[in-house]
Scaffold this motif. Structure first.
Motif, PDB file in Angstrom:
ATOM      1  N   GLU A  36       0.870  -1.168   0.000  1.00  9.31           N
ATOM      2  CA  GLU A  36       0.000   0.000   0.000  1.00  9.31           C
ATOM      3  C   GLU A  36       0.904   1.215   0.000  1.00  9.31           C
ATOM      4  O   GLU A  36       1.647   1.445   0.952  1.00  9.31           O
ATOM      5  N   ILE A  37       0.867   1.974  -1.091  1.00  6.55           N
ATOM      6  CA  ILE A  37       1.676   3.175  -1.222  1.00  6.55           C
ATOM      7  C   ILE A  37       0.712   4.349  -1.324  1.00  6.55           C
ATOM      8  O   ILE A  37       0.047   4.530  -2.350  1.00  6.55           O
ATOM      9  N   ASP A  38       0.614   5.127  -0.230  1.00  8.97           N
ATOM     10  CA  ASP A  38      -0.377   6.193  -0.112  1.00  8.97           C
ATOM     11  C   ASP A  38      -1.723   5.681  -0.624  1.00  8.97           C
ATOM     12  O   ASP A  38      -2.121   4.582  -0.319  1.00  8.97           O
ATOM     13  N   ASP A  39      -2.429   6.487  -1.396  1.00  6.60           N
ATOM     14  CA  ASP A  39      -3.677   6.052  -2.030  1.00  6.60           C
ATOM     15  C   ASP A  39      -3.423   5.689  -3.480  1.00  6.60           C
ATOM     16  O   ASP A  39      -4.353   5.501  -4.264  1.00  6.60           O
ATOM     17  N   PHE A  40      -2.147   5.566  -3.849  1.00  7.70           N
ATOM     18  CA  PHE A  40      -1.748   5.380  -5.233  1.00  7.70           C
ATOM     19  C   PHE A  40      -1.811   3.923  -5.678  1.00  7.70           C
ATOM     20  O   PHE A  40      -2.227   3.624  -6.791  1.00  7.70           O
ATOM     21  N   ILE A  41      -1.363   3.014  -4.833  1.00  4.76           N
ATOM     22  CA  ILE A  41      -1.324   1.604  -5.228  1.00  4.76           C
ATOM     23  C   ILE A  41      -1.658   0.719  -4.037  1.00  4.76           C
ATOM     24  O   ILE A  41      -1.287   1.011  -2.904  1.00  4.76           O
ATOM     25  N   ASP A 167      10.277  10.154   2.621  1.00  2.00           N
ATOM     26  CA  ASP A 167       9.925  11.565   2.435  1.00  2.00           C
ATOM     27  C   ASP A 167       8.492  11.772   2.913  1.00  2.00           C
ATOM     28  O   ASP A 167       8.198  11.603   4.061  1.00  2.00           O
ATOM     29  N   SER A 168       7.576  12.075   2.019  1.00  2.00           N
ATOM     30  CA  SER A 168       6.183  12.300   2.418  1.00  2.00           C
ATOM     31  C   SER A 168       5.284  11.140   1.980  1.00  2.00           C
ATOM     32  O   SER A 168       4.067  11.241   2.021  1.00  2.00           O
TER      33      SER A 168
END
Length: 184
Positions: A36-41, A167-168
């Motif tokens: 799970e990478i942020d809401d991206f993937i 980072d963020s």
């Protein structure tokens, strides 16, 4: 998270007694990792783990492992343009495991430590391909169940989690795996 690791060590209350006759364990596990990478993937792939442990005190082990979380990708199409993002993730972990014997064959365990993780990314679009590698270290933790087939051979199931931050970007890696271990 550091407080949780310290609390786990403190509440066990075990003494530093002599370790088992076979203090080393080698394990091989396969499973399914979720990225799970942020809401991206948010995707899954097959994972693999190779681990070596040393029981330094009764029910306490130091562990080192290499974990390959597999590869995931996503495709974004916007007004005729297509961008493809591919990620490959792995980690080297160093930690401790506390074992709680349920009977002669079954035991539960809890593990925690530092994960030195790395994410390789590839971005493809009509302008070309770019690659990047990000790495850092974060805490990992997990729980598991072991079943002793013999004095030397065991089966295991476990769930582990790394809550990484680059980072963020928030990166959550979770893994559920089964495997076989050999004590020597």
């Amino acid at each position: 998270m550091k407080k949780m690791l310290f609390a786990l060590l403190a509440i066990s209350g075990t003494s530093m007694t002599m370790a088992a006759d076979k203090p080393f364990t080698a394990e091989v596990l396969v499973g399914q990792a979720t990225f799970e990478i942020d809401d991206f993937i948010n995707d899954d792939d097959t994972s693999s783990i190779i681990r070596l442990a040393y029981e330094f005190a009764d029910s306490w082990s130091a562990e080192a492992a290499f974990q390959n979380y597999g590869d995931v990708s996503t495709k974004i199409e916007d007004e005729g343009d297509t961008e493809t993002y591919e990620y490959s993730t792995s980690a080297f972990t160093l930690g401790v495991k506390k074992t709680f014997a349920l009977n002669d064959q079954f035991s539960l365990n809890a593990r925690a430590g530092i994960a030195l993780w790395e994410i390789e990314s590839v971005e493809r679009d009509e302008d070309g391909t770019s690659t990047a590698t990000n790495s850092s270290n974060d805490l990992y933790y997990g729980v598991g169940l072991d079943y002793a087939l013999t004095d030397s051979l065991s089966l295991s199931a476990e769930y582990t989690m790394i809550a990484a931050e680059d980072d963020s970007t928030d990166i959550d890696l979770s893994n559920i795996a089964v495997g076989v271990g050999y004590q020597f």
